[in-house]
Design a protein around this motif. Structure first.
Motif, short mmCIF file in Angstrom:
data_model
loop_
_atom_site.label_atom_id
_atom_site.label_comp_id
_atom_site.label_asym_id
_atom_site.label_seq_id
_atom_site.Cartn_x
_atom_site.Cartn_y
_atom_site.Cartn_z
N PRO A 1 -18.95 13.76 -19.11
CA PRO A 1 -19.00 13.26 -20.49
C PRO A 1 -18.24 11.94 -20.67
CG PRO A 1 -18.55 15.59 -20.52
CD PRO A 1 -18.47 15.15 -19.09
N ILE A 2 -17.22 11.70 -19.87
CA ILE A 2 -16.50 10.43 -19.98
C ILE A 2 -17.43 9.28 -19.62
CG2 ILE A 2 -14.62 9.04 -18.98
CD1 ILE A 2 -13.10 11.73 -18.61
N PHE A 3 -18.20 9.44 -18.54
CA PHE A 3 -19.16 8.41 -18.17
C PHE A 3 -20.24 8.25 -19.23
CE2 PHE A 3 -23.34 7.47 -16.35
CZ PHE A 3 -23.11 6.17 -15.92
N VAL A 4 -20.78 9.36 -19.69
CA VAL A 4 -21.87 9.32 -20.66
C VAL A 4 -21.40 8.71 -21.98
CG1 VAL A 4 -23.44 10.76 -22.03
CG2 VAL A 4 -23.14 11.21 -19.59
N LEU A 5 -20.21 9.05 -22.43
CA LEU A 5 -19.70 8.48 -23.67
C LEU A 5 -19.39 7.00 -23.51
CD1 LEU A 5 -19.28 9.30 -26.52
CD2 LEU A 5 -16.96 9.95 -25.98
N SER A 6 -18.91 6.59 -22.35
CA SER A 6 -18.70 5.16 -22.08
C SER A 6 -20.02 4.41 -22.15
CB SER A 6 -18.05 4.96 -20.71
OG SER A 6 -16.81 5.59 -20.65
N LEU A 7 -21.06 4.98 -21.56
CA LEU A 7 -22.39 4.37 -21.62
C LEU A 7 -22.88 4.30 -23.07
CD1 LEU A 7 -24.92 3.31 -20.13
CD2 LEU A 7 -25.73 5.68 -20.14
N ALA A 8 -22.65 5.36 -23.84
CA ALA A 8 -23.07 5.37 -25.25
C ALA A 8 -22.35 4.27 -26.03
CB ALA A 8 -22.80 6.74 -25.86
N CYS A 9 -21.07 4.08 -25.77
CA CYS A 9 -20.33 3.00 -26.45
C CYS A 9 -20.90 1.64 -26.09
CB CYS A 9 -18.86 3.06 -26.06
SG CYS A 9 -17.95 4.42 -26.78
N LEU A 10 -21.21 1.43 -24.81
CA LEU A 10 -21.80 0.15 -24.39
C LEU A 10 -23.15 -0.08 -25.05
CD1 LEU A 10 -20.91 0.06 -20.60
CD2 LEU A 10 -20.02 -1.43 -22.40
N LEU A 11 -23.97 0.96 -25.11
CA LEU A 11 -25.29 0.81 -25.71
C LEU A 11 -25.19 0.58 -27.22
CD1 LEU A 11 -27.47 3.40 -23.78
CD2 LEU A 11 -27.40 0.93 -23.54
N GLU A 12 -24.27 1.25 -27.89
CA GLU A 12 -24.09 1.01 -29.32
C GLU A 12 -23.62 -0.43 -29.57
OE1 GLU A 12 -24.56 2.71 -32.27
OE2 GLU A 12 -25.63 4.19 -31.08
N ALA A 13 -22.71 -0.91 -28.73
CA ALA A 13 -22.26 -2.30 -28.87
C ALA A 13 -23.41 -3.26 -28.57
CB ALA A 13 -21.09 -2.56 -27.93
N GLY A 14 -24.21 -2.96 -27.57
CA GLY A 14 -25.37 -3.80 -27.25
C GLY A 14 -26.39 -3.82 -28.38
N GLN A 15 -26.60 -2.69 -29.01
CA GLN A 15 -27.51 -2.62 -30.15
C GLN A 15 -27.00 -3.49 -31.30
OE1 GLN A 15 -27.67 1.54 -31.04
NE2 GLN A 15 -29.27 1.96 -29.54
N ALA A 16 -25.70 -3.44 -31.54
CA ALA A 16 -25.12 -4.23 -32.63
C ALA A 16 -25.18 -5.72 -32.31
CB ALA A 16 -23.69 -3.79 -32.88
N LEU A 17 -24.91 -6.09 -31.06
CA LEU A 17 -24.92 -7.51 -30.68
C LEU A 17 -26.32 -8.11 -30.69
CD1 LEU A 17 -22.29 -7.51 -27.80
CD2 LEU A 17 -22.04 -8.47 -30.09
N THR A 18 -27.33 -7.32 -30.32
CA THR A 18 -28.70 -7.83 -30.29
C THR A 18 -29.40 -7.69 -31.63
OG1 THR A 18 -29.55 -5.71 -29.50
CG2 THR A 18 -28.99 -7.36 -27.82
N GLY A 19 -28.79 -7.01 -32.57
CA GLY A 19 -29.39 -6.85 -33.89
C GLY A 19 -30.44 -5.76 -33.97
N VAL A 20 -30.56 -4.95 -32.95
CA VAL A 20 -31.53 -3.86 -32.95
C VAL A 20 -31.13 -2.80 -33.98
CG1 VAL A 20 -32.49 -1.98 -31.57
CG2 VAL A 20 -32.23 -4.24 -30.57
N ALA A 21 -29.86 -2.49 -34.03
CA ALA A 21 -29.33 -1.50 -34.98
C ALA A 21 -27.87 -1.82 -35.23
CB ALA A 21 -29.47 -0.09 -34.41
N THR A 22 -27.35 -1.30 -36.30
CA THR A 22 -25.94 -1.48 -36.57
C THR A 22 -25.14 -0.47 -35.74
OG1 THR A 22 -26.04 0.07 -38.42
CG2 THR A 22 -26.34 -2.28 -38.92
#
Length: 135
Positions: free
Chosen positions: A82-103
């Motif tokens: 879960p530590i790896f998966v949650l780290s990946l989720a944080c990166l993807l959420e940040a990527g979504q916010a930076l690219t404007g796909v989602a907040t």
């Protein structure tokens, strides 16, 4: 039959992980508008949050399956997944916010954490129950 024989070959296990990871990446950045705005089951949250939580749960399950023969020797604890998966989720959420796909949605991280931790705890409890002789 050893525990390693019950599993598919290692290359196939990691290929399955790669496929699921690819699907999670595609789903994270592809947003059909009609699905984003629909409410989820019982009217709680929206479908996107449910799908993201479920996708991280499936990713956790495939990672646990991939590392399980190696973890029987005690080298890798399934509770680190879960530590790896949650780290990946944080990166993807940040990527979504930076690219404007989602907040950036903290509720999506909570869903990812809940599903990943839940899958891991059930997996670990099941493995312990199988290893221990009946009382």
């Amino acid at each position: 039959m050893s525990s390693e024989e019950a599993y598919v070959p290692g290359v196939v296990r990691w290929f399955i992980v790669a496929i699921v990871l690819g699907l999670v990446l595609v789903a994270a950045f592809w947003r059909p508008e009609s699905a984003v705005t629909r409410p989820g089951p019982l009217g709680l949250l929206d479908e996107r949050t449910w799908v993201e939580g479920a996708s991280y749960g499936v990713l956790t399950l495939t990672l646990l399956y991939a590392i399980s023969p190696a973890s029987s020797s005690g080298t890798i604890s399934p509770l680190f997944v879960p530590i790896f998966v949650l780290s990946l989720a944080c990166l993807l959420e940040a990527g979504q916010a930076l690219t404007g796909v989602a907040t950036f949605e903290a509720v999506d991280l909570v869903a990812a954490a809940a599903c990943s931790i839940g899958v891991t705890l059930v997996w670990d409890a099941g493995r312990r129950a199988i290893r221990l002789p009946p009382a």
